[in-house]
Design an enzyme around this catalytic site. Structure first.
Site, PDB file in Angstrom:
ATOM      1  N   GLU A   1      -7.517 -11.936  -0.754  1.00 39.93           N
ATOM      2  CA  GLU A   1      -7.836 -13.132  -1.995  1.00 39.93           C
ATOM      3  C   GLU A   1      -7.070 -13.368  -3.403  1.00 39.93           C
ATOM      4  O   GLU A   1      -5.719 -12.570  -3.443  1.00 39.93           O
ATOM      5  CB  GLU A   1      -9.548 -11.826  -2.627  1.00 39.93           C
ATOM      6  CG  GLU A   1     -10.103 -12.135  -1.996  1.00 39.93           C
ATOM      7  CD  GLU A   1     -11.778 -11.337  -2.003  1.00 39.93           C
ATOM      8  OE1 GLU A   1     -12.733 -12.346  -1.568  1.00 39.93           O
ATOM      9  OE2 GLU A   1     -11.791 -10.386  -2.200  1.00 39.93           O
TER      10      GLU A   1
ATOM     11  N   CYS B   1      -3.200 -13.239  -9.921  1.00 36.81           N
ATOM     12  CA  CYS B   1      -3.434 -12.456  -9.100  1.00 36.81           C
ATOM     13  C   CYS B   1      -3.125 -12.341  -7.414  1.00 36.81           C
ATOM     14  O   CYS B   1      -3.886 -13.119  -6.990  1.00 36.81           O
ATOM     15  CB  CYS B   1      -4.196 -11.118  -9.519  1.00 36.81           C
ATOM     16  SG  CYS B   1      -4.588  -9.862  -8.645  1.00 36.81           S
TER      17      CYS B   1
ATOM     18  N   CYS C   1      -5.868  -2.236   2.194  1.00 38.92           N
ATOM     19  CA  CYS C   1      -4.627  -1.613   1.324  1.00 38.92           C
ATOM     20  C   CYS C   1      -4.346  -0.032   2.135  1.00 38.92           C
ATOM     21  O   CYS C   1      -5.448   0.476   2.939  1.00 38.92           O
ATOM     22  CB  CYS C   1      -4.855  -1.713   0.462  1.00 38.92           C
ATOM     23  SG  CYS C   1      -3.476  -0.364  -0.127  1.00 38.92           S
TER      24      CYS C   1
ATOM     25  N   CYS D   1      -7.369   4.342  -3.151  1.00 40.05           N
ATOM     26  CA  CYS D   1      -7.756   4.837  -3.681  1.00 40.05           C
ATOM     27  C   CYS D   1      -8.680   5.618  -3.927  1.00 40.05           C
ATOM     28  O   CYS D   1      -9.802   4.319  -3.618  1.00 40.05           O
ATOM     29  CB  CYS D   1      -6.660   4.060  -4.753  1.00 40.05           C
ATOM     30  SG  CYS D   1      -5.547   4.225  -4.888  1.00 40.05           S
TER      31      CYS D   1
ATOM     32  N   CYS E   1     -11.261   1.903  -5.968  1.00 37.52           N
ATOM     33  CA  CYS E   1     -10.920   0.845  -4.803  1.00 37.52           C
ATOM     34  C   CYS E   1     -11.387   0.233  -3.652  1.00 37.52           C
ATOM     35  O   CYS E   1     -10.923   0.761  -2.936  1.00 37.52           O
ATOM     36  CB  CYS E   1      -8.521   0.939  -5.301  1.00 37.52           C
ATOM     37  SG  CYS E   1      -8.395  -0.284  -4.362  1.00 37.52           S
TER      38      CYS E   1
ATOM     39  N   CYS F   1      -9.823  -6.316 -11.453  1.00 39.58           N
ATOM     40  CA  CYS F   1      -9.003  -5.232 -11.158  1.00 39.58           C
ATOM     41  C   CYS F   1      -9.949  -4.092  -9.739  1.00 39.58           C
ATOM     42  O   CYS F   1     -10.428  -3.820 -10.521  1.00 39.58           O
ATOM     43  CB  CYS F   1      -8.520  -4.739 -12.047  1.00 39.58           C
ATOM     44  SG  CYS F   1      -6.696  -5.186 -11.919  1.00 39.58           S
TER      45      CYS F   1
HETATM   46  N1  SAH Z   1      -1.804  -1.423  -5.181  1.00 32.77           N
HETATM   47  C1  SAH Z   1      -1.268  -1.851  -6.437  1.00 32.77           C
HETATM   48  C2  SAH Z   1      -1.647  -3.329  -6.702  1.00 32.77           C
HETATM   49  C3  SAH Z   1      -3.047  -3.779  -6.640  1.00 32.77           C
HETATM   50  S1  SAH Z   1      -4.210  -2.372  -7.368  1.00 32.77           S
HETATM   51  C4  SAH Z   1      -1.400  -0.657  -7.532  1.00 32.77           C
HETATM   52  O1  SAH Z   1      -2.282   0.516  -7.208  1.00 32.77           O
HETATM   53  O2  SAH Z   1      -0.451  -0.651  -8.228  1.00 32.77           O
HETATM   54  C5  SAH Z   1      -4.128  -2.965  -9.460  1.00 32.77           C
HETATM   55  C6  SAH Z   1      -4.435  -2.489  -9.984  1.00 32.77           C
HETATM   56  O3  SAH Z   1      -6.349  -2.285 -10.102  1.00 32.77           O
HETATM   57  C7  SAH Z   1      -3.794  -1.265  -9.859  1.00 32.77           C
HETATM   58  O4  SAH Z   1      -3.528  -0.726 -11.240  1.00 32.77           O
HETATM   59  C8  SAH Z   1      -5.284  -0.616  -9.805  1.00 32.77           C
HETATM   60  O5  SAH Z   1      -5.057   0.773 -10.057  1.00 32.77           O
HETATM   61  C9  SAH Z   1      -6.301  -1.074 -10.386  1.00 32.77           C
HETATM   62  N2  SAH Z   1      -7.836  -0.993  -9.734  1.00 32.77           N
HETATM   63  C10 SAH Z   1      -7.626  -0.555  -8.729  1.00 32.77           C
HETATM   64  N3  SAH Z   1      -9.741  -0.098  -8.632  1.00 32.77           N
HETATM   65  C11 SAH Z   1     -10.258  -0.266  -9.532  1.00 32.77           C
HETATM   66  C12 SAH Z   1     -10.698  -0.091  -9.710  1.00 32.77           C
HETATM   67  N4  SAH Z   1     -11.874   0.231  -9.221  1.00 32.77           N
HETATM   68  N5  SAH Z   1     -11.296  -0.692 -11.389  1.00 32.77           N
HETATM   69  C13 SAH Z   1     -10.563  -0.768 -12.510  1.00 32.77           C
HETATM   70  N6  SAH Z   1      -9.111  -0.899 -11.769  1.00 32.77           N
HETATM   71  C14 SAH Z   1      -8.783  -1.110 -10.769  1.00 32.77           C
HETATM   72 FE1  SF4 Z   2      -4.301  -0.059  -2.816  1.00 31.46          FE
HETATM   73 FE2  SF4 Z   2      -6.178   0.279  -4.188  1.00 31.46          FE
HETATM   74 FE3  SF4 Z   2      -4.878   2.101  -3.944  1.00 31.46          FE
HETATM   75 FE4  SF4 Z   2      -3.857  -0.689  -5.110  1.00 31.46          FE
HETATM   76  S1  SF4 Z   2      -5.236   0.346  -6.457  1.00 31.46           S
HETATM   77  S2  SF4 Z   2      -2.763   1.441  -4.096  1.00 31.46           S
HETATM   78  S3  SF4 Z   2      -4.872  -1.564  -3.942  1.00 31.46           S
HETATM   79  S4  SF4 Z   2      -5.890   1.247  -2.792  1.00 31.46           S
END
Ligand code: SAH
Ligand code: SF4
Length: 364
Positions: A93, A113, A120, A124, A127, A348
């Site tokens: 996406e 974006c 991934c 995290c 996420c 995000c």
């Molecule tokens: N993998 C990279 C880029 C993709 S994630 C990274 O982690 O930086 C893009 C952004 O979205 C990151 O800052 C991540 O921490 C944030 N993000 C992920 N899940 C989220 C959520 N549920 N609410 C708010 N931000 C989130």
């Molecule tokens: Fe991967 Fe989501 Fe963590 Fe970014 S925030 S590194 S997309 S698991």
């Protein structure tokens, strides 16, 4: 499924080689690349300044597009989520976000974006993309085609790119770099380096390596915690590259590039929102010129997360304002980031929600 190679995955040298083998002059490479990236051709026949016979050779050997738009969802706030099909049934996406000037409501910038992986591998706690697991890295053509296809679909020129969609760009380092080389190539004038941001969860050795790449861009670090214990809990990658290792790489980056850093910080209630956090975050943000983006936590309970994600709660607006103000008092430039696309699950970390993506990942 096509067996042809995608021409956008060829390096400059590969393209020269192909041209030489077909007894064409070297300047054809520039003609082809300009046609692909500037003119955004859909068919090799559109490159009218090269001979027809050579156009046919290109047609026989290469595909131009690596991905297809499958569905498009528009949000009431103007953002648009694109779901793309890859050649192997995986899905990714991208999200388009229009930014308007507060005063005269003029369209100020149009940000896309983009994704670097299907799924991934970092996982995290907060996420949704992470909950999908890892499918595969995207090729550089698949990264770039997200931009080209959205520009064509919306009939507009994207002004800013953020590598903040699905996936961790620095765990797909070579293709991320390859895509950046095209996007910032002065010959194509697609984007200035100031208009591109790569966001990383903190792959320290790659940050150091990126510092000395030919055309570094803006860097966003997904920090989200100011001590290792909390960060280990939120971002498993922290166990490999802890905060001190990460901060050393950030210093390397700033020293080599002189580009200020952005720290992304999701403010979680009762987790990373204490006075001690403000102190430690201030210390971190003072190591090199930088700013903090506070982000509300976008709910991912739809993924039925097990473990930590179950208990994560966003700070409310007022708590975010107070936290931001404290940082500003310490001379740390801080903004509270607007969330786009909440009503279309495009915010995000929420990129994983469309029915199609869930199906591909057996995700219910
Ligand atoms: N993998 C990279 C880029 C993709 S994630 C990274 O982690 O930086 C893009 C952004 O979205 C990151 O800052 C991540 O921490 C944030 N993000 C992920 N899940 C989220 C959520 N549920 N609410 C708010 N931000 C989130
Ligand atoms: Fe991967 Fe989501 Fe963590 Fe970014 S925030 S590194 S997309 S698991």
């Amino acid at each position: 499924m096509s067996v042809k190679q995608n021409i956008k995955n060829l390096s400059q040298d590969d393209l020269f080689e192909f041209i030489k083998n077909h007894k064409q002059p070297a300047y054809r490479a520039e003609q082809i690349r300009l046609a692909l990236y500037k003119q955004k051709i859909e068919d090799f026949d559109e490159i009218s300044n090269i001979p027809k016979s050579f156009r046919e050779e290109l047609q026989n050997n290469f595909d131009i597009f690596s991905i297809k738009i499958k569905t498009v969802r528009e949000s009431s706030d103007g953002s648009v989520k694109f779901l793309f099909d890859l050649n192997d049934n995986n899905s990714i996406e991208a999200v388009y976000m229009p930014w308007y000037d507060n005063e005269d409501e003029k369209l100020e910038r149009q940000t896309l974006c983009i994704s670097t992986m299907a799924g991934c591998s970092v996982d995290c706690a907060f996420c949704a993309t992470g909950k999908l697991g890892f499918k595969r890295n995207l090729e550089s053509s698949e990264i770039i085609d997200q931009i080209i296809l959205v520009e064509k679909y919306l009939r507009t020129k994207i002004t800013n790119i953020v590598y903040m969609g699905m996936g961790e760009p620095f765990l797909n380092y070579s293709n991320t770099i390859k895509s950046l080389e095209i996007l910032t190539d002065p010959n194509f004038e697609l984007f200035s380096r100031k208009k591109i941001t790569v966001s990383t969860s903190g792959i320290a050795p790659r940050i150091t390596q990126f510092a000395t790449s030919p055309r570094p861009v803006k860097l966003a670090i997904s920090l989200h915690a100011t001590d290792d214990k909390t960060r280990d809990y939120l971002i498993p990658m922290n166990k490999t590259f802890n905060l001190e290792v990460l901060m050393n790489s950030v210093e390397d980056y700033y020293k080599a590039t002189k580009i200020p850093i952005t720290y992304e910080y999701i403010l979680f209630k009762d987790l990373n929102d204490t006075k001690e956090d403000i102190k430690r975050l201030t210390k971190i943000a003072r190591r090199v010129p930088s700013r903090v983006n506070l982000i509300p936590f976008n709910d991912i309970s739809f993924t039925n997360p097990i473990g930590p994600a179950n208990t994560l709660k966003s700070a409310n607006r007022q708590e975010m304002e107070v936290f931001a103000e404290e940082l500003r008092k310490n001379q740390i430039p801080t903004i509270i980031r607007e969330t786009f696309g909440g009503d279309i699950e495009a915010a995000c970390g929420q990129l994983a929600l469309s029915e199609e993506v869930k199906k591909v990942y057996n995700f219910s």
